[in-house]
Design a protein around this motif. Structure first.
Motif, PDB file in Angstrom:
ATOM      1  N   ILE A 194      -6.028   3.433  -1.560  1.00  0.00           N
ATOM      2  CA  ILE A 194      -5.945   2.064  -1.028  1.00  0.00           C
ATOM      3  C   ILE A 194      -7.320   1.412  -1.064  1.00  0.00           C
ATOM      4  CG2 ILE A 194      -5.557   0.689   1.059  1.00  0.00           C
ATOM      5  CD1 ILE A 194      -3.358   2.786   1.787  1.00  0.00           C
ATOM      6  N   ARG A 195      -8.321   2.122  -0.589  1.00  0.00           N
ATOM      7  CA  ARG A 195      -9.669   1.586  -0.515  1.00  0.00           C
ATOM      8  C   ARG A 195     -10.280   1.397  -1.901  1.00  0.00           C
ATOM      9  NH1 ARG A 195      -7.681   3.574   3.593  1.00  0.00           N
ATOM     10  NH2 ARG A 195      -8.396   3.208   5.735  1.00  0.00           N
ATOM     11  N   LYS A 208     -11.352  -2.374  -0.494  1.00  0.00           N
ATOM     12  CA  LYS A 208     -11.556  -2.268   0.952  1.00  0.00           C
ATOM     13  C   LYS A 208     -10.172  -2.091   1.576  1.00  0.00           C
ATOM     14  CE  LYS A 208     -11.213  -7.282   1.417  1.00  0.00           C
ATOM     15  NZ  LYS A 208     -11.804  -8.521   1.950  1.00  0.00           N
ATOM     16  N   THR A 209     -10.124  -2.005   2.897  1.00  0.00           N
ATOM     17  CA  THR A 209      -8.819  -2.002   3.551  1.00  0.00           C
ATOM     18  C   THR A 209      -8.248  -3.413   3.484  1.00  0.00           C
ATOM     19  OG1 THR A 209      -9.878  -2.408   5.689  1.00  0.00           O
ATOM     20  CG2 THR A 209      -9.412  -0.115   5.120  1.00  0.00           C
ATOM     21  N   THR A 247      -6.156  -6.702   4.757  1.00  0.00           N
ATOM     22  CA  THR A 247      -5.902  -7.367   6.037  1.00  0.00           C
ATOM     23  C   THR A 247      -4.991  -8.580   5.868  1.00  0.00           C
ATOM     24  OG1 THR A 247      -7.895  -8.710   5.791  1.00  0.00           O
ATOM     25  CG2 THR A 247      -8.111  -6.635   7.004  1.00  0.00           C
ATOM     26  N   ASN A 284      -3.140   0.683   6.186  1.00  0.00           N
ATOM     27  CA  ASN A 284      -4.167   1.308   5.349  1.00  0.00           C
ATOM     28  C   ASN A 284      -4.259   2.822   5.525  1.00  0.00           C
ATOM     29  OD1 ASN A 284      -5.762  -1.017   3.972  1.00  0.00           O
ATOM     30  ND2 ASN A 284      -5.438  -1.719   6.071  1.00  0.00           N
ATOM     31  N   THR A 327       3.318   3.616   4.317  1.00  0.00           N
ATOM     32  CA  THR A 327       2.579   2.667   5.143  1.00  0.00           C
ATOM     33  C   THR A 327       3.455   1.584   5.753  1.00  0.00           C
ATOM     34  OG1 THR A 327       2.043   1.565   3.061  1.00  0.00           O
ATOM     35  CG2 THR A 327       0.344   2.974   4.012  1.00  0.00           C
ATOM     36  N   PHE A 370      -4.819   7.456   1.303  1.00  0.00           N
ATOM     37  CA  PHE A 370      -5.851   6.826   2.133  1.00  0.00           C
ATOM     38  C   PHE A 370      -6.993   6.310   1.262  1.00  0.00           C
ATOM     39  CE2 PHE A 370      -9.563   6.899   4.941  1.00  0.00           C
ATOM     40  CZ  PHE A 370      -9.069   6.420   6.152  1.00  0.00           C
ATOM     41  N   GLU A 429     -12.918   5.591  11.497  1.00  0.00           N
ATOM     42  CA  GLU A 429     -12.451   5.770  10.113  1.00  0.00           C
ATOM     43  C   GLU A 429     -12.220   7.245   9.792  1.00  0.00           C
ATOM     44  OE1 GLU A 429     -11.734   4.075   6.085  1.00  0.00           O
ATOM     45  OE2 GLU A 429     -11.572   3.416   8.164  1.00  0.00           O
ATOM     46  N   THR A 487       0.809  -1.224   0.000  1.00  0.00           N
ATOM     47  CA  THR A 487       0.000   0.000   0.000  1.00  0.00           C
ATOM     48  C   THR A 487       0.840   1.272   0.000  1.00  0.00           C
ATOM     49  OG1 THR A 487      -0.122  -0.157   2.423  1.00  0.00           O
ATOM     50  CG2 THR A 487      -1.962  -1.078   1.167  1.00  0.00           C
ATOM     51  N   ASP A 543      -4.503  -0.965  10.575  1.00  0.00           N
ATOM     52  CA  ASP A 543      -4.884   0.430  10.323  1.00  0.00           C
ATOM     53  C   ASP A 543      -3.700   1.237   9.798  1.00  0.00           C
ATOM     54  OD1 ASP A 543      -7.520   0.083  11.014  1.00  0.00           O
ATOM     55  OD2 ASP A 543      -7.320   0.891  13.040  1.00  0.00           O
ATOM     56  N   ARG A 581      -8.626   8.931   8.767  1.00  0.00           N
ATOM     57  CA  ARG A 581      -8.481   9.790   7.588  1.00  0.00           C
ATOM     58  C   ARG A 581      -7.869  11.138   7.975  1.00  0.00           C
ATOM     59  NH1 ARG A 581     -11.114  10.159   2.647  1.00  0.00           N
ATOM     60  NH2 ARG A 581     -12.640   8.587   3.254  1.00  0.00           N
TER      61      ARG A 581
END
Length: 349
Positions: free
Chosen positions: A32-33, A38-39, A41, A288, A293, A29, A245, A24, A285, A249
């Motif tokens: 990535i999504r 999505k975030t 994992t 993401n 990152t 921010f 969230e 990432t 977190d 951000r």
């Protein structure tokens, strides 16, 4: 939880954060999504926007690999952290092209060049001001600082002094020192037998203040935002209104999560403060949060890895993968580090 287990958690979670964040890195921010839907994992193979392009899923970058090399060198030095052993570790690391050629940051790269050829230290370009590696307050000072806390568990002053020794080899300035001391003190405090995340955060804030004060006498001032004030700003965001969230951000947009020490370390403190009950989620977190990152996630893992549940299937799956992907034996390394700490304590008592 034993010291061995706590150190194992620190090494494991820092390595997981680095390897997961490699995919990432350099994305925002929101990117990535959008890109992953999505975030993330789990480990992903880094794409074209990442410095780690060419890595397989689960492989680490410069962040944890420097932690690993430092730990190995310190073990060979009977657990003693001094300038010579830190230089040796960094030079040994720089001799591995897979890490150095692809990942070395600007400050570390300049420092390595200087140690290999001391005449480069203060050799400016024609017509340019004299600026050496030490003037760069980048986050490489904090990403590799976990050994300072590990070798001085529940000993804030020892961890802070060790952090200064490690930092001055590559990032000899007040901002880098204060940020590194913050992370080292937090890591040290987390290794106390009955430590809490709140205590680790409090110790980290003591570390950033102590590091800032000491640096005024032993290092040099450089331009840039105060790490202390940026941590306070991160806490203002965490304690403010909004969903988790929204706060994440805002950390990415206001505090920042980039290359500067005054972004990465305060951002890590904010992320940890939002995840006091879940160390693995704190690292996720960080992965993401956007921008640098892998470094932010490595720092977070260093701060809270001792609190991770080693029996959690989600952690164990990632832990086993990162060891295989990098040919690491982190259990053996943790046991060796714990053994040398215990031996040092027995000699003192």
């Amino acid at each position: 939880m034993s010291l061995n287990s706590k150190i194992q958690g620190i090494l494991g979670l820092a390595a997981i954060g680095d390897a997961m964040g490699a995919a990432t890195e350099n994305l925002s921010f929101d990117q990535i999504r959008t890109q992953f839907g999505k975030t993330i994992t789990k480990f992903e193979k880094p794409g074209e926007t990442a410095f780690a392009l060419g890595n397989e899923a689960g492989q680490v970058t410069d962040d944890f690999s420097q932690v690993y090399f430092l730990c190995q060198a310190i073990l060979k030095n009977d657990g003693i952290i001094n300038k010579d052993i830190v230089i040796k570790a960094i030079l040994d690391w720089s001799n591995v092209p897979w890490y150095f050629d692809r990942f070395a940051g600007p400050t570390t790269r300049s420092a390595v060049a200087m140690y290999k050829d001391p005449s480069l230290k203060m050799k400016p370009l024609p017509g340019a001001a004299t600026v050496d590696y030490a003037s760069k307050a980048t986050n490489g000072a904090a990403m590799k600082i976990a050994p300072a806390g590990i070798l001085y568990p529940n000993d804030l002053e020892g961890a802070i002094d060790a952090a200064i020794t490690i930092t001055q080899v590559t990032h000899d300035n007040a901002l880098a020192i204060s940020g590194a001391c913050a992370v080292a003190a937090s890591t040290s405090a987390s290794l106390a037998p009955h430590a809490t995340v709140d205590e680790a955060l409090s110790a980290g804030f003591y570390g950033v203040l102590r590091g800032e004060t000491k640096a005024k006498f032993i290092s040099r001032e450089v331009a840039g935002p105060s790490v202390v004030e940026r941590i306070r700003l991160a806490y203002d965001i965490v304690n403010g209104v909004g969903t988790k969230e929204e706060k994440l951000r805002k950390l990415s947009q206001v505090v920042g999560s980039g290359l500067h020490i005054s972004e990465a370390v305060p951002c890590a403190f904010g992320i940890v403060a939002l995840n006091k009950d879940n160390a693995l989620q704190a690292v996720i977190d960080a992965v993401n949060i956007g921008y640098d990152t892998d470094t932010v996630a490595t720092i977070v893992g260093s701060m809270v890895g001792s609190f991770v549940d080693l029996t959690d299937p989600s952690f164990m799956s990632l832990y086993e993968t990162v060891q295989v992907a990098n040919d690491f034996n982190l259990i053996e390394l943790a046991n060796s580090l714990a053994s040398i700490v215990n031996t040092k304590e027995e000699k003192q008592n």
